[in-house]
Write an enzyme that holds these catalytic residues in place. Sequence first.
Site, PDB file in Angstrom:
ATOM      1  N   CYS A 434      11.398   8.030  32.282  1.00  0.00           N
ATOM      2  CA  CYS A 434      11.001   9.236  31.562  1.00  0.00           C
ATOM      3  C   CYS A 434       9.651   9.147  30.850  1.00  0.00           C
ATOM      4  CB  CYS A 434      12.106   9.750  30.644  1.00  0.00           C
ATOM      5  SG  CYS A 434      13.062   8.508  29.816  1.00  0.00           S
ATOM      6  N   ARG A 463      16.515  -3.624  33.903  1.00  0.00           N
ATOM      7  CA  ARG A 463      17.279  -3.777  32.663  1.00  0.00           C
ATOM      8  C   ARG A 463      17.914  -5.150  32.633  1.00  0.00           C
ATOM      9  NH1 ARG A 463      19.941   2.305  32.389  1.00  0.00           N
ATOM     10  NH2 ARG A 463      17.949   3.352  32.787  1.00  0.00           N
ATOM     11  N   GLN A 481      16.507   4.536  40.586  1.00  0.00           N
ATOM     12  CA  GLN A 481      17.252   5.743  40.249  1.00  0.00           C
ATOM     13  C   GLN A 481      16.773   6.917  41.097  1.00  0.00           C
ATOM     14  OE1 GLN A 481      16.145   5.820  36.023  1.00  0.00           O
ATOM     15  NE2 GLN A 481      18.315   5.538  35.550  1.00  0.00           N
ATOM     16  N   ASP A 483      15.823   9.646  40.236  1.00  0.00           N
ATOM     17  CA  ASP A 483      15.532  10.197  38.919  1.00  0.00           C
ATOM     18  C   ASP A 483      14.700  11.475  39.009  1.00  0.00           C
ATOM     19  OD1 ASP A 483      15.755  10.154  36.223  1.00  0.00           O
ATOM     20  OD2 ASP A 483      14.422   8.468  35.873  1.00  0.00           O
ATOM     21  N   HIS A 485      12.959  14.523  36.004  1.00  0.00           N
ATOM     22  CA  HIS A 485      12.920  15.128  34.673  1.00  0.00           C
ATOM     23  C   HIS A 485      12.512  16.576  34.809  1.00  0.00           C
ATOM     24  CE1 HIS A 485      12.889  10.830  33.901  1.00  0.00           C
ATOM     25  NE2 HIS A 485      13.619  11.167  32.867  1.00  0.00           N
ATOM     26  N   LYS A 568      25.613  15.568  27.612  1.00  0.00           N
ATOM     27  CA  LYS A 568      25.410  15.072  28.970  1.00  0.00           C
ATOM     28  C   LYS A 568      26.622  15.345  29.846  1.00  0.00           C
ATOM     29  CE  LYS A 568      27.117  10.395  28.135  1.00  0.00           C
ATOM     30  NZ  LYS A 568      26.883   8.978  28.358  1.00  0.00           N
ATOM     31  N   HIS A 614      17.149  15.079  31.758  1.00  0.00           N
ATOM     32  CA  HIS A 614      17.092  13.856  32.571  1.00  0.00           C
ATOM     33  C   HIS A 614      18.227  13.978  33.560  1.00  0.00           C
ATOM     34  CE1 HIS A 614      15.101  11.428  29.223  1.00  0.00           C
ATOM     35  NE2 HIS A 614      15.614  12.442  28.552  1.00  0.00           N
TER      36      HIS A 614
END
Length: 747
Positions: A434, A463, A481, A483, A485, A568, A614
């Site tokens: 992000c 991570r 991911q 991913d 946004h 979420k 997200h």
Amino acid sequence: MPTITLPNGDKKNFEKPVSAAELAASIGSGLAKAAIGAKVDFGDGQGPQLRDLGALIDRDATVAIITAPKPGQAASADALYLMRHSAAHVMAEAIQDVVGKDVMLAYGPPTDTGFFYDMFVPAGKKLSTDHFAAIDKRMSEIIAENRPFVRYEVAPGEGMQKLKAEGNKYKVDNAERALGLPSTVYHGKKAAFAGVDSASTGGQAASGTGARLSFYATGSPGKNWEDLCRGPHVPSTGRIGAAKVMSLASSYWHGDETSDRLIRVYGTAFATQADLDEFLKQKEEAAKRDHRVIGRHLRLFHIDEDVGQGLILWTPKGSIVRKELQAFIAAELKKQGYTEVFTPHIGRLDLYKTSGHFPYYKDSQFAPIIEREALEQLSKEGCSCAEMMARVEGVSQRLAEGLNHRTGLTVITPDRVMADDKLIEGFMLKPMNCPHHAKIFASSPHSYRDMPVRLAEFGTVYRWEQSGELNGLTRVRGFTQDDAHLFCTEEQVPAEIQGCLSLVKTIFATLGMKEYRVRVGLRDPDSAKYTGAKEGWDKAEAACIEAARSLGVPFSQEPGEAAFYGPKIDFVVKDVIGREWQLGTVQVDYIMGNRFDLSYTGPDNKPHRPVVIHRAPFGSMERFCGVLIEHFAGAFPTWLSPEQVRVLPISDKSNEYAEKVAAALRAADVRVSSDLSNDRVQAKIKVAADEKVPYMAVVGPRDAEQGMVSVRARGVEKDLGAMKLEAFVEAVKAEIASKRAELGVRP
RNA sequence: GCCGCUGUAGCUCAGUGGUAGAGCGCACCCUUGGUAAGGGUGAGGUCACGGGUUCAAAUCCCGUCAGCGGCUCCA
């Protein structure tokens, strides 16, 4: 005098309090025989509670009798609960008989698939899997003895005295907590067992609201084995259909790693031996589907200790699966108006100080990358490690002021502010995408007319997962991911959430993952940890709930499960053998806009903060592929298969034609190979089947003459017949294009 | 990170103090076979790594690394 309402609505009046057993007998002898417990709702707001068959019903109540299942019927969850809770006692008794009476019992609740009992094994004694046969045997004996579970209650003082005399501090602790007393024996960081069922063995030892302690003897109190326990239990050990000790693990007292280490013994129980056998068979099936096993066998990925724990090397075959999946998701995103971006794997520490990831989440991040010159300078200065850490984590005056101002909070405390020449610069492997995406959004001006801006990236993040957590593809240290946004106006939030869910729906449907559910994480009304205006939260929560509802799949609302910056939605899929997997999430974020000072120009010609969504609905490509491997047991649909067709010449006389067939398929973008080994065709079939290739094209002189191929499909143990090569190519091509989950090409 | 178990050929595994084994896979040869394993020969191992005990260690002890089962954690 109690009036008892039955599940069918019938009411029965009694002159005096009756036990659940008497109630069952009054309804019918068959029911009385099958009864093993009762579910009683006194209408006191506590809801229906599971009780012993012997429990007295002394006032008006709604009562359902819990029965052991009839032959051929599935056992109810309540019946299994009673049996497993009771089996935990039987197992504990068996273990004390086999290993020693000085094994101290701590805590033993039922679980989804069985039960466990945590216990402390004294130094010098050992409990290992070698004891399992003896424990199983003893459990069978106790069940065969059909001893009654006898409940008795004592006053708190008497009970505590009794427990203290037994010298088992864990039971003393259980009793103290059950009575609501401060613990005299446990001083750890946790006040209670978090997240476990309150009706557990010993976990809640008080009976009802009356402050008395209850014990259960397996047989006669004072004579047979007994345990502090709230109950309830089946009437006698014989009512436990079949039980088995399963495995050993370690646990901590109160789940507190600074506290005593206990041995957790897992077991399971079912209404019948057949059910237990079925369960064991299912476990075996699950083991065969293990993506780590299949991944190695089919050479889909590799983890190498020289590269590092939790770091996935995608081999050529696995890369095809992942690439196909990514391409599929990317195509769907394009349809939804996403734009694709690429960002690097690292970023400056200041970026993550701005986003708040560093150092707040530093325990789950790889250590910062400090520039060599800075390190050399520091070491020359004799800088201590502690000082270095502080200087790495420090924030410049300017950044601190800006952040605190924009968020309206003291997100940077004064002790972290440092003079510029004291700060140590560095980079970080990105733990999230992000911040990079926020910077892309900020890099150009935006009008409300251009919103929402949807930035998508298969972004790789790193991570620092604890070493004991790493597991194949499902828990790793570097992962990609799916991913994106979504920078949107407040009004656009509901539609954008809907869009995310419809994407998930499409992709799950294509992959044949029919069973999934969503969890909507809402804020805890009693907590102040959340940021952002209440009004925005209310709207976003309503939007999440509405979006989840519209999916048409089961969903749950979970207060307290929201992220601190917004509500979420989590996705949980069930694979073909019933296991659940948490994949991705959609999260609404009211904070990021402030932190990065993002804005768009509104119709009023003034700057406005965008809300950020997200979303990584499949979590990571690693985990998702892992789940898919298990879902399909390695037998991927044709469009995902690393190898889609294998051509098998029956002898090398047909090799040339086989190559021609392969070339025709290859020209149509089909992933094909030919097996030119000098094995017999039977052996080639065996190998191709082992490798889960969807289609085999067997070719011999007969086929070559007529331009045909003889087709076999995975999972069908016979020759399906011959078809024209051109027709076969077209059929396979069409199947790939359709992304069908089943193999449908037939002559 | 913590507890327990495990680490032998590419894979699955046997080998408990005295010269390193099997099946599958791989290479080569024979076989030219029409739908779930035809036959033979051969290559392949610093027994995870480091230290110790011993005349002698894959085997016993200590440490490290990694895997597995759990616990704890998971923005």
